[in-house]
Design a protein around this motif. Structure first.
Motif, PDB file in Angstrom:
ATOM      1  N   GLY A 129      -4.166  -0.674  -2.878  1.00 10.94           N
ATOM      2  CA  GLY A 129      -5.338  -0.479  -2.029  1.00 10.94           C
ATOM      3  C   GLY A 129      -6.626  -0.386  -2.821  1.00 10.94           C
ATOM      4  O   GLY A 129      -7.671  -0.865  -2.394  1.00 10.94           O
ATOM      5  N   GLU A 130      -6.555   0.243  -3.994  1.00 15.63           N
ATOM      6  CA  GLU A 130      -7.744   0.356  -4.841  1.00 15.63           C
ATOM      7  C   GLU A 130      -8.224  -1.022  -5.300  1.00 15.63           C
ATOM      8  O   GLU A 130      -9.428  -1.298  -5.314  1.00 15.63           O
ATOM      9  CB  GLU A 130      -7.443   1.246  -6.041  1.00 15.63           C
TER      10      GLU A 130
ATOM     11  N   ASN B 236      -7.104   3.826   4.181  1.00 14.06           N
ATOM     12  CA  ASN B 236      -7.414   5.108   3.561  1.00 14.06           C
ATOM     13  C   ASN B 236      -7.813   4.916   2.098  1.00 14.06           C
ATOM     14  O   ASN B 236      -8.787   5.517   1.617  1.00 14.06           O
ATOM     15  CB  ASN B 236      -6.202   6.036   3.665  1.00 14.06           C
ATOM     16  N   ASP B 237      -7.085   4.056   1.381  1.00 12.96           N
ATOM     17  CA  ASP B 237      -7.427   3.778  -0.016  1.00 12.96           C
ATOM     18  C   ASP B 237      -8.763   3.058  -0.125  1.00 12.96           C
ATOM     19  O   ASP B 237      -9.565   3.347  -1.018  1.00 12.96           O
ATOM     20  CB  ASP B 237      -6.327   2.930  -0.667  1.00 12.96           C
TER      21      ASP B 237
ATOM     22  N   THR C  19      -2.578   3.405   5.545  1.00 18.91           N
ATOM     23  CA  THR C  19      -2.609   3.712   4.112  1.00 18.91           C
ATOM     24  C   THR C  19      -3.596   2.829   3.364  1.00 18.91           C
ATOM     25  O   THR C  19      -4.357   3.313   2.509  1.00 18.91           O
ATOM     26  CB  THR C  19      -1.204   3.555   3.506  1.00 18.91           C
TER      27      THR C  19
ATOM     28  N   PRO D 212       0.817  -1.230   0.000  1.00 14.49           N
ATOM     29  CA  PRO D 212       0.000   0.000   0.000  1.00 14.49           C
ATOM     30  C   PRO D 212       0.841   1.266   0.000  1.00 14.49           C
ATOM     31  O   PRO D 212       0.401   2.305  -0.516  1.00 14.49           O
ATOM     32  CB  PRO D 212      -0.819  -0.116   1.292  1.00 14.49           C
TER      33      PRO D 212
ATOM     34  N   ARG E 146     -11.590   5.531   0.509  1.00 12.16           N
ATOM     35  CA  ARG E 146     -11.754   6.456  -0.612  1.00 12.16           C
ATOM     36  C   ARG E 146     -12.564   5.809  -1.730  1.00 12.16           C
ATOM     37  O   ARG E 146     -13.468   6.434  -2.299  1.00 12.16           O
ATOM     38  CB  ARG E 146     -10.380   6.892  -1.132  1.00 12.16           C
TER      39      ARG E 146
ATOM     40  N   THR F 255       2.182   2.128  -3.886  1.00 10.39           N
ATOM     41  CA  THR F 255       1.275   2.745  -4.847  1.00 10.39           C
ATOM     42  C   THR F 255      -0.163   2.570  -4.403  1.00 10.39           C
ATOM     43  O   THR F 255      -0.526   1.548  -3.807  1.00 10.39           O
ATOM     44  CB  THR F 255       1.442   2.129  -6.252  1.00 10.39           C
ATOM     45  N   GLN F 256      -0.993   3.584  -4.708  1.00 15.22           N
ATOM     46  CA  GLN F 256      -2.410   3.512  -4.358  1.00 15.22           C
ATOM     47  C   GLN F 256      -3.141   2.429  -5.145  1.00 15.22           C
ATOM     48  O   GLN F 256      -4.246   2.025  -4.782  1.00 15.22           O
ATOM     49  CB  GLN F 256      -3.103   4.859  -4.579  1.00 15.22           C
TER      50      GLN F 256
END
Length: 432
Positions: free
Chosen positions: A101-102, A135-136, A132, A94, A139, A97-98
């Motif tokens: 998580g995405e 958070n992803d 992190t 995580p 979002r 790179t985002q």
């Protein structure tokens, strides 16, 4: 995976907002090679503490050693520092790179929707690091308006990391009475309540989406070595030949007699020369299974591991390099590969849950749409350096010589969902 599932995932990914991609320089997280002991005279509190403990009670198990080194209240590795990132000792997916998580968020959304999106829903992370990954996930869930009647529960023992998580995830947080099973609570930037717990048992029983990313590999293990007289437990003792008044040193030794853990943990049909078993992993994974079975939910375990073939994997990492686990305890991360076959056996004993995996990270991420997400982000990046960095991040996640093969995924579903999953197989895993 059916083409309809691929199309559905790609459609979901295409609707995820494209946040500004931040260049993240990173170093290879964990490597596999032997090292010679190298000692630096500093931060020796735990070394002296463990030295005194061994002098008083005799050699300790590797599990006892790991517990002291990682979670000692005064100087435990996880208790008083932020060990992530370039300035720390390792980097996790995580943090790279985002995209990672995405993809995890999209996977949970997809599987949760198949089950009818039951509410209220708890998002639960074990060992959330800097927050992190959560958070992803939040979002992406917020973008799809999937946070109605949702709450976030973080299982975290580190006071320092819980503060880092709070700053990452919340507008404000407040401590709670010591007698409460929640030691901190807050409101996330996305408007859902966030709760911090010391252990999974304290999380309320409700339908949950549970993720454990690089959590099980840090749980204490017992090590056993095969000898002519059967398996002997590996212990840690004082290295009298090397210890000085200023800096204690340690060595491995074999228990002379059968220990309670060697009787309990080593199976009669075991054949490996070295065996590592984590009782804490067994207990926590059983708790996860029972929650999924009785309260409903989905669990995803992501970790370095093997499928019952691993042997001597106990390692330490400091400043992105592998170091000796017995030198300057408390200054380096300790880890051992997760035995996913052992976790499957635990799930089979619980009964009433469907266990999938382990699937390699490469297989899981690519089937869940990582390549599609990478190309979508790449199309929106004009800066050459940022594009190269994004490509490097993508390759790091899926390259077989990096994280692609070494990292494994395992999923849990309640048995009651079998009919649903028979119609629409779980993405990222083989389904029979």
């Amino acid at each position: 995976m059916h083409r309809s599932e691929i199309s559905k995932l790609n459609m979901i990914l295409s609707r995820v907002r494209h946040p500004k991609f931040t260049v993240k320089n990173f170093t290879i997280v964990r490597t596999y090679y032997n090292v010679k002991r190298k000692v630096k005279v500093d931060e020796d509190y735990l070394a002296k503490h463990i030295h005194q403990k061994i002098r008083a009670k005799g050699p300790v198990t590797v599990a006892e050693y790991m517990k002291e080194v990682l979670t000692n209240p005064m100087a435990g590795y996880y208790m008083h520092k932020d060990m992530f990132g370039d300035t720390g000792d390792f980097v996790t997916s995580p943090e790279i790179t985002q995209m990672f998580g995405e993809i995890i968020a999209v996977w949970f959304l997809n599987e949760w929707q198949k089950m009818g999106s039951p509410k209220p829903v708890q998002i639960v992370e074990l060992g959330p690091g800097r927050g992190t990954l959560c958070n992803d996930i939040l979002r992406v869930f917020s973008h799809f308006k999937a946070l109605h009647k949702a709450s976030l529960h973080l299982v975290e023992i580190s006071p320092t990391l819980s503060e880092v998580q709070a700053k990452q995830l919340c507008n404000e947080t407040n401590p709670t009475p010591e007698s409460d099973t929640v030691y901190k609570r807050g409101m996330s930037h996305h408007g859902i309540p966030v709760f911090w717990h010391k252990q999974l048992e304290d999380v309320p029983h409700s339908f949950s989406l549970i993720v454990a990313h690089e959590f099980f590999d840090a749980l204490p293990i017992h090590k056993f070595h095969k000898t002519f007289n059967g398996y002997k437990e590996v212990l840690i003792d004082i290295d009298c030949d090397e210890t000085t008044d200023s800096l204690p040193k340690f060595r491995y030794t074999l228990a002379r007699n059968e220990t309670p853990m060697s009787k309990l943990l080593v199976k009669p049909d075991e054949t490996r020369e070295h065996v590592e078993i984590s009782p804490d992993s067994i207990a926590i994974f059983r708790t996860i299974c029972e929650r999924v079975k009785f309260s409903g939910g989905i669990a995803l375990v992501c970790d370095y591991g093997h499928n019952g073939t691993g042997t001597d994997t106990f390692r330490a990492f400091k400043k992105h390099q592998q170091v000796d686990p017995l030198v300057l305890p408390g200054t380096a991360d300790l880890t051992a590969d997760v035995d996913f076959s052992l976790l499957r056996n635990v799930a089979n004993e619980v009964d009433g849950v469907i266990t999938l995996g382990p699937s390699t990270q490469k297989n899981f991420l690519l089937k869940t749409g990582l390549e599609y997400r990478f190309k979508a982000l790449a199309r929106n990046i004009e800066d050459k350096d940022q594009l190269e960095n994004l490509t490097e991040c993508y390759n790091f996640l899926v390259d077989e010589e990096k994280m692609g093969e070494r990292f494994k995924f395992c999923a849990l579903f309640p048995e009651t969902a079998r009919k649903i999953l028979n119609k629409a197989a779980v993405v990222g895993f083989s389904w029979q």
